[in-house]
Design a protein around this motif. Structure first.
Motif, PDB file in Angstrom:
ATOM      1  N   ALA A  92      22.108  33.768  44.161  1.00 31.81           N
ATOM      2  CA  ALA A  92      21.916  32.741  45.186  1.00 31.81           C
ATOM      3  C   ALA A  92      21.892  31.346  44.577  1.00 31.81           C
ATOM      4  CB  ALA A  92      20.619  33.009  45.944  1.00 31.81           C
ATOM      5  N   GLY A  93      22.647  30.441  45.196  1.00 37.36           N
ATOM      6  CA  GLY A  93      22.632  29.048  44.770  1.00 37.36           C
ATOM      7  C   GLY A  93      23.447  28.743  43.539  1.00 37.36           C
ATOM      8  N   GLY A  94      24.217  29.713  43.042  1.00 37.45           N
ATOM      9  CA  GLY A  94      24.870  29.538  41.752  1.00 37.45           C
ATOM     10  C   GLY A  94      26.269  28.993  41.787  1.00 37.45           C
ATOM     11  N   ALA A  95      26.740  28.471  42.922  1.00 32.82           N
ATOM     12  CA  ALA A  95      28.107  27.973  43.029  1.00 32.82           C
ATOM     13  C   ALA A  95      28.320  26.778  42.109  1.00 32.82           C
ATOM     14  CB  ALA A  95      28.413  27.578  44.474  1.00 32.82           C
TER      15      ALA A  95
ATOM     16  N   ARG B  27      31.406  40.931  48.931  1.00 35.46           N
ATOM     17  CA  ARG B  27      32.262  39.745  48.832  1.00 35.46           C
ATOM     18  C   ARG B  27      32.106  39.210  47.416  1.00 35.46           C
ATOM     19  NH1 ARG B  27      34.215  42.040  52.201  1.00 35.46           N
ATOM     20  NH2 ARG B  27      34.639  41.459  54.366  1.00 35.46           N
ATOM     21  N   PHE B  28      32.684  39.957  46.513  1.00 34.41           N
ATOM     22  CA  PHE B  28      32.499  39.776  45.076  1.00 34.41           C
ATOM     23  C   PHE B  28      32.912  38.366  44.641  1.00 34.41           C
ATOM     24  CE2 PHE B  28      33.977  40.616  40.631  1.00 34.41           C
ATOM     25  CZ  PHE B  28      32.792  41.111  40.117  1.00 34.41           C
ATOM     26  N   CYS B  29      31.983  37.658  43.982  1.00 38.03           N
ATOM     27  CA  CYS B  29      32.243  36.336  43.395  1.00 38.03           C
ATOM     28  C   CYS B  29      32.591  35.267  44.440  1.00 38.03           C
ATOM     29  CB  CYS B  29      33.374  36.415  42.362  1.00 38.03           C
ATOM     30  SG  CYS B  29      32.814  36.854  40.717  1.00 38.03           S
ATOM     31  N   ARG B  30      32.208  35.463  45.668  1.00 37.10           N
ATOM     32  CA  ARG B  30      32.597  34.511  46.714  1.00 37.10           C
ATOM     33  C   ARG B  30      32.123  33.096  46.390  1.00 37.10           C
ATOM     34  NH1 ARG B  30      30.134  32.323  50.950  1.00 37.10           N
ATOM     35  NH2 ARG B  30      28.315  33.690  50.766  1.00 37.10           N
ATOM     36  N   ARG B  31      30.867  32.937  45.966  1.00 35.72           N
ATOM     37  CA  ARG B  31      30.345  31.593  45.689  1.00 35.72           C
ATOM     38  C   ARG B  31      31.115  30.906  44.574  1.00 35.72           C
ATOM     39  NH1 ARG B  31      25.695  34.668  46.296  1.00 35.72           N
ATOM     40  NH2 ARG B  31      24.394  34.143  48.089  1.00 35.72           N
ATOM     41  N   ALA B  32      31.577  31.703  43.608  1.00 39.00           N
ATOM     42  CA  ALA B  32      32.329  31.126  42.489  1.00 39.00           C
ATOM     43  C   ALA B  32      33.751  30.783  42.882  1.00 39.00           C
ATOM     44  CB  ALA B  32      32.334  32.096  41.312  1.00 39.00           C
ATOM     45  N   LEU B  33      34.381  31.599  43.733  1.00 36.91           N
ATOM     46  CA  LEU B  33      35.799  31.419  44.037  1.00 36.91           C
ATOM     47  C   LEU B  33      36.060  30.378  45.117  1.00 36.91           C
ATOM     48  CD1 LEU B  33      37.103  35.120  44.005  1.00 36.91           C
ATOM     49  CD2 LEU B  33      37.294  33.401  42.196  1.00 36.91           C
ATOM     50  N   GLU B  34      35.253  30.342  46.154  1.00 41.96           N
ATOM     51  CA  GLU B  34      35.540  29.465  47.303  1.00 41.96           C
ATOM     52  C   GLU B  34      35.765  28.001  46.917  1.00 41.96           C
ATOM     53  OE1 GLU B  34      33.880  31.365  51.453  1.00 41.96           O
ATOM     54  OE2 GLU B  34      32.495  30.178  50.254  1.00 41.96           O
ATOM     55  N   PRO B  35      34.939  27.417  46.045  1.00 43.90           N
ATOM     56  CA  PRO B  35      35.167  26.003  45.719  1.00 43.90           C
ATOM     57  C   PRO B  35      36.390  25.777  44.833  1.00 43.90           C
ATOM     58  CG  PRO B  35      32.895  26.693  45.237  1.00 43.90           C
ATOM     59  CD  PRO B  35      33.708  27.932  45.428  1.00 43.90           C
ATOM     60  N   ARG B  36      36.976  26.856  44.323  1.00 44.43           N
ATOM     61  CA  ARG B  36      38.046  26.720  43.341  1.00 44.43           C
ATOM     62  C   ARG B  36      39.454  26.809  43.947  1.00 44.43           C
ATOM     63  NH1 ARG B  36      33.916  28.874  39.799  1.00 44.43           N
ATOM     64  NH2 ARG B  36      34.274  28.209  37.629  1.00 44.43           N
TER      65      ARG B  36
END
Length: 392
Positions: A157-160, A267-276
């Motif tokens: 959580a919060g790690g984007a 939704r694997f790695c969603r926070r990491a991928l969405e901003p990219r």
């Protein structure tokens, strides 16, 4: 908890204890921060808060490292955890100290000579040479001046990633000669991972090749080659797994990205991928996850060890939604023949690793998964495999 990735904390005379083991890639060991009152970002962060085990000072005499040293973190030998949790300190660290010495904590059972090749390839991606790398291994070290940067992103959580952190990754990619070209479709496969692949994935690879989609097996490529393919993709499609974390070495791409789900509801790695990326899709092509293993702590099935039983129609419609038409080369018969062969191989592998005392319960769990999705036709065959494993 996300802070400016260029913030820098300098801690003097800090003692670092060897790792005595680890749990979920968090070591039992590392810096003794107590008494230094550092800011929270120097700690290992997961789910927005420090996630470190208590570090106890040993009786061992330490080696002493004089002069400034940059903290690299734990050299975890799980590809996904290393890239997602420890590498995010490096971009800012290198930007500020390109010629510095970088100190890593070794796993308790791995020497520097036995570190996975991708560890060194990742450091090379950030311009860190082997001559710049120091380790804390069998004995403690005391560092006279330790420089610590925040994690640019973290798991949970919060790690984007922040925009500032993505800027650093973009800058590094340009320095390595990579630009966002976007001229083809690339599928990042798990088919080379044996019983950890998706059911029928080898057949899917062949069909993708026939319609002009480039298939990449990342375990056969060095890190820089993987990233080059990712940046050249107009549409980038991952089979869900640790390879997705390789994407975290890069910043932004204008193209679309997708993850072929192997665990329903994830939704694997969603926070990491969405901003990219420009757009992000999750493709659920599962009939079911066939379970076999149980987490000893919770008593629940472990979805990351389950067999992904894919559905032919959902595969075709999912790829079609990304502009990839598989139908001209597709054969349901050949797909399901490959899927059944993969299911047999997976069952043989997992049954051979199970103790005789738990095999019956594991088989019931596997049968329940198949009955639950209406695929009971596979039960008899898997029962034969389990029986053979029990008698072997």
């Amino acid at each position: 908890m996300m802070v400016d990735p260029m913030m820098e904390c300098v801690v003097e005379e800090v003692r670092i204890e060897p790792a005595a083991g680890h749990q979920i890639s968090i070591p039992f060991g590392g810096p003794l921060w107590e008494g230094h009152s550092p800011p929270e970002f120097v700690y290992h962060i997961r789910d927005g808060r420090p996630a470190m085990f208590p570090v106890h000072e040993s009786d061992l005499a330490p080696d002493v490292i004089f002069g400034p040293v940059v903290w690299g973190g734990y050299a975890a030998q799980n590809f996904g955890n290393f890239l997602a949790e420890y590498v995010p300190r490096l971009a800012a660290s290198v930007a500020r100290h390109p010629d510095g010495q970088f100190l890593f904590l070794l796993p308790h059972d791995v020497s520097a000579a036995r570190l996975k090749s991708w560890f060194w390839e990742t450091l090379d991606w950030f311009g860190i040479s082997r001559a710049q790398v120091l380790f804390c291994g069998a004995v403690p070290v005391v560092v006279s001046e330790l420089h610590v940067f925040p994690q640019g992103e973290y798991m949970g959580a919060g790690g984007a990633p922040s925009e500032a952190y993505l800027d650093l990754l973009d800058s590094n990619a340009r320095a390595r000669g990579l630009g966002d070209k976007g001229d083809n479709v690339v599928y990042v496969s798990r088919a080379g991972l044996g019983d950890r692949s998706l059911g029928g994935e080898i057949y899917v690879e062949g069909v993708l090749d026939s319609v002009g989609v480039k298939t990449v097996r990342p375990e056969t490529l060095v890190i820089s080659e993987q990233l080059s393919w990712y940046m050249r993709a107009r549409t980038l499609i991952f089979a869900e797994g640790s390879a997705v974390h390789g994407r975290q070495l890069l910043g932004r791409r204008a193209g679309s990205e997708a993850v072929l789900v192997r665990r329903r509801g994830q939704r694997f790695c969603r926070r990491a991928l969405e901003p990219r990326c420009g757009t992000l899709h999750y493709l659920d092509t599962l009939d079911a996850s066939v379970h076999f293993f149980v987490d000893s702590r919770t008593g629940r099935p472990t979805p990351y060890n389950a067999f992904p039983l894919l559905n032919a129609g959902r595969i075709i419609s999912s790829f079609s939604s990304l502009g990839v038409d598989l139908s001209p080369s597709w054969s349901d018969r050949e797909f399901y023949r490959q899927l059944e062969s993969d299911l047999d191989s997976w069952a043989t592998a997992v049954c051979s690793r199970a103790s005789a005392g738990t095999l019956v319960d594991r088989m019931r769990l596997m049968e329940g998964s198949l009955y639950g999705c209406g695929k009971q036709k596979y039960v008899a065959r898997l029962a034969e495999i389990a029986t053979a494993a029990a008698s072997g």
